[in-house]
Design a protein around this motif. Structure first.
Motif, mmCIF file in Angstrom:
data_model
loop_
_atom_site.group_PDB
_atom_site.id
_atom_site.type_symbol
_atom_site.label_atom_id
_atom_site.label_comp_id
_atom_site.label_asym_id
_atom_site.label_seq_id
_atom_site.Cartn_x
_atom_site.Cartn_y
_atom_site.Cartn_z
ATOM 1 N N SER A 29 -6.611 -5.745 3.038
ATOM 2 C CA SER A 29 -6.451 -5.439 1.834
ATOM 3 C C SER A 29 -7.549 -4.590 1.360
ATOM 4 O O SER A 29 -8.832 -4.898 1.802
ATOM 5 N N LYS B 231 -9.241 -0.765 -0.248
ATOM 6 C CA LYS B 231 -9.365 0.667 -0.005
ATOM 7 C C LYS B 231 -10.004 0.865 1.335
ATOM 8 O O LYS B 231 -10.873 0.272 1.801
ATOM 9 N N THR C 37 -4.066 1.395 8.356
ATOM 10 C CA THR C 37 -5.231 1.877 7.381
ATOM 11 C C THR C 37 -4.678 2.164 6.028
ATOM 12 O O THR C 37 -3.913 3.080 5.934
ATOM 13 N N THR C 38 -4.901 1.440 4.955
ATOM 14 C CA THR C 38 -4.870 1.623 3.910
ATOM 15 C C THR C 38 -5.625 3.085 3.251
ATOM 16 O O THR C 38 -6.644 3.391 3.801
ATOM 17 N N ALA D 203 0.976 -1.177 -0.031
ATOM 18 C CA ALA D 203 -0.117 -0.220 -0.135
ATOM 19 C C ALA D 203 1.030 1.189 -0.092
ATOM 20 O O ALA D 203 2.044 1.312 0.612
ATOM 21 N N GLY E 167 -4.492 -1.399 -1.540
ATOM 22 C CA GLY E 167 -3.215 -2.395 -1.430
ATOM 23 C C GLY E 167 -3.309 -3.260 -0.132
ATOM 24 O O GLY E 167 -4.457 -3.347 0.419
ATOM 25 N N LYS E 168 -2.262 -4.039 -0.008
ATOM 26 C CA LYS E 168 -2.079 -4.838 1.093
ATOM 27 C C LYS E 168 -1.272 -4.347 2.207
ATOM 28 O O LYS E 168 -0.345 -3.825 2.127
ATOM 29 N N VAL E 169 -1.438 -4.784 3.562
ATOM 30 C CA VAL E 169 -0.645 -4.404 4.619
ATOM 31 C C VAL E 169 -0.600 -5.467 5.536
ATOM 32 O O VAL E 169 -1.542 -6.160 5.883
ATOM 33 N N VAL F 96 -0.437 4.964 3.506
ATOM 34 C CA VAL F 96 -0.758 4.126 4.763
ATOM 35 C C VAL F 96 -0.663 5.094 5.878
ATOM 36 O O VAL F 96 0.046 6.154 5.858
#
Length: 122
Positions: A111, A113, A87-88, A42, A93-95, A45
């Motif tokens: 993952s 938005k 938080t994205t 992401a 994306g992925k975190v 972030v």
């Protein structure tokens, strides 16, 4: 005879209370390191993390963080721990969050938005 039994019981209770008080005092002075880590792909972030130290809560928030990100905090006191929330943003994306504290590791993933990964309970 009853007096002897009473005195023995009272002495045992005092010894138990003194032992517990000593362990509580020892725990309040013990320092640990809390390691916060965030990885993923992401781009926009927001990271919010908190730590308890000496009975006080410290909370911080960082925006538009580049990943990977890592932070170490020293903490002591009877209450230890905190929270890490990642938080994205609008680009998604992925975190993955990971917190290690005093031999305990907590992880979380998210993952999409405006998705949030949370690590707590450490």
């Amino acid at each position: 005879m009853l007096l002897v039994v009473f005195l023995l019981m009272a002495g045992g209770c005092v010894a138990l209370i003194a032992g517990v008080a000593k362990e509580v005092d020892k725990e309040t002075k013990r320092e640990i390191t809390v390691t916060y880590e965030v990885t993923g792909n992401a781009k926009d972030v927001t990271i919010t993390y908190s730590t308890y130290s000496d009975g006080d809560l410290s909370q911080n928030q960082l925006s538009d963080v580049e990943l990977p990100w890592r932070k170490e905090e020293k903490t002591k006191g009877f209450v230890k721990g905190g929270t890490l929330a990642v938080t994205t943003g609008a680009s998604g994306g992925k975190v993955r969050c990971k917190v290690t504290a005093d031999g305990t590791t907590r992880t979380g993933t998210a993952s999409g938005k405006f998705a949030t990964a949370t690590c707590d309970g450490f």
